[in-house]
Design an enzyme around this catalytic site. Structure first.
Site, PDB file in Angstrom:
ATOM      1  N   CYS A   1       0.891  -1.272  -0.069  1.00  0.00           N
ATOM      2  CA  CYS A   1      -0.014  -0.005  -0.034  1.00  0.00           C
ATOM      3  C   CYS A   1       0.793   1.146   0.070  1.00  0.00           C
ATOM      4  O   CYS A   1       0.495   2.186  -0.728  1.00  0.00           O
ATOM      5  CB  CYS A   1      -1.039   0.036   1.213  1.00  0.00           C
ATOM      6  SG  CYS A   1      -1.990   1.389   1.228  1.00  0.00           S
TER       7      CYS A   1
ATOM      8  N   CYS B   1      -6.710  -2.936   6.972  1.00  0.00           N
ATOM      9  CA  CYS B   1      -7.922  -2.274   6.916  1.00  0.00           C
ATOM     10  C   CYS B   1      -8.923  -2.864   6.000  1.00  0.00           C
ATOM     11  O   CYS B   1     -10.009  -2.600   6.427  1.00  0.00           O
ATOM     12  CB  CYS B   1      -7.390  -1.065   6.218  1.00  0.00           C
ATOM     13  SG  CYS B   1      -6.791  -0.964   4.496  1.00  0.00           S
TER      14      CYS B   1
END
Length: 373
Positions: free
Chosen positions: A112, A218
């Site tokens: 990410c 997440c």
């Protein structure tokens, strides 16, 4: 002073970073990078702000986190954008699922950072005329470009360093930052400890001062990796045998994606002494169990390298870190070719997992790293 685009997650660290940058006199623009499920109203990458946000927990990228980030931005009187990067984030989910299907252990946070936080964040900064980007990571940059001076071409002399707080240092997951932009990256909280940051936020009246840290990936807020994989992809038969290193069958498992190298708990078998997952064979659908000695590895190879210094011409003495919360170990690294690295450890390392990153350090300085093959 400089125009700085700050990635705001709605947590205390990026909130404190916003406060520190503003106190330093910078022109700060907050950016929330929505990467989970779509909210009731979320803008696309046309630079328009979100009009309304429907609270819904989705880890560190939820609508409620976006609302927290917006409240902090309003409190500090800085512009705020919440952009929908859902399509880009699908790439990270695909990578996560592909790695587990291949019997490897993914690191979605590092990916990410490479693809989204220090890729799209930099792209957005250039669109709005900013020369610097910032995040709330616990790391430091030494020798970067001066945000208080006149604009200059990006420097290649910047060095990425560990954060001052050894317990919160995040430099390991930042090794993939492109060297050419490192000099334009700011880590405002990197010179402070977590308790200092929380106290700073309290004194500044920031609402997220006592907000708990996000502990899960997440897009998997319940921490159920196997459940996510089952929902995200068409079901594939991954159940098979648990065997020892001689090939003797010890039992059965419900899916090899439920295991990772170095795992000790949750094996579902009883032994007289500790046993660990030492190998995952997706072709045979086998999970191989062994002793601690059988788990140890004295060397590894890595590919898809990223260097933050000039690549070594010969043997490189360094310390090498193979997991986010694992201590770096003394090692010798050498290039096998332009994109392959061999790391030989002074002492065996335990839990060397294909798919994880190996990151090389010289003291506190991040030299570079790659992905364990």
């Amino acid at each position: 002073m400089a125009r700085v685009v700050l990635a705001m997650s709605g947590g205390v660290d990026s909130s404190a970073a916003a406060y520190l940058l503003r106190e330093q006199g910078h022109d700060v623009i907050g950016l929330f990078m929505r990467s989970g499920e779509a909210a009731e109203t979320v803008c696309s990458t046309d630079l328009l702000p979100v009009v309304s946000i429907k609270p819904h927990h989705q880890g560190c990228c939820s609508a409620s986190d976006a609302a927290d980030a917006r409240r902090v931005a309003d409190r500090l009187d800085i512009p705020f954008h919440a952009l929908n990067f859902r399509d880009e984030f699908t790439r990270i989910k695909d990578y996560f699922a592909d790695e587990y299907a291949a019997g490897r252990t993914p690191n979605p946070c590092a990916m990410c950072n490479i693809w989204l936080k220090f890729g799209k964040l930099w792209d957005f900064a250039r669109q709005v005329g900013a020369d610097f980007i910032a995040t709330g990571h616990y790391a430091r940059v030494d020798g970067g470009d001066d945000p208080t001076g006149p604009p200059t071409p990006p420097s290649l002399n910047a060095r990425l360093l560990r954060g001052r707080d050894e317990g919160k240092d995040q430099s390991y997951v930042l090794f993939g930052i492109r060297r050419e932009i490192l000099g334009r990256v700011l880590f405002p909280v990197g010179d402070r400890t977590k308790p200092e940051i929380r106290e700073l936020a309290r004194l500044a009246g920031i609402q997220t001062a006592d907000k708990p840290d996000s502990q899960e990936i997440c897009f998997i807020p319940d921490n159920d990796y196997a459940g996510f994989l089952g929902r995200y992809r068409e079901p594939v038969e991954t159940a098979g045998e648990i065997v020892d290193t001689t090939g003797r069958v010890l039992g059965q498992h419900a899916g090899y994606e439920r295991y990772t190298i170095g795992q000790r708990r949750g094996l579902g078998l009883a032994f007289g002494e500790p046993r660990f997952v030492v190998k995952i064979d997706p072709e045979l659908k086998q999970v191989v169990i062994g002793t601690r000695e059988e788990l140890g590895r004295s060397a590894l190879t890595a590919n898809r390298l990223n260097w933050l210094v000039d690549p070594p011409a010969g043997d490189l003495r360094c310390t090498a870190q193979i997991r986010y919360q694992q201590q770096a170990a003394s090692a010798t690294a050498r290039l096998l070719d332009q994109d392959r690295l061999e790391v030989e450890f002074d002492d065996p390392q335990y839990g060397v997992a294909p798919g994880q990153a190996v990151v090389l350090f010289d003291g506190d300085v991040v030299l570079g790293g790659g992905w364990i093959a």
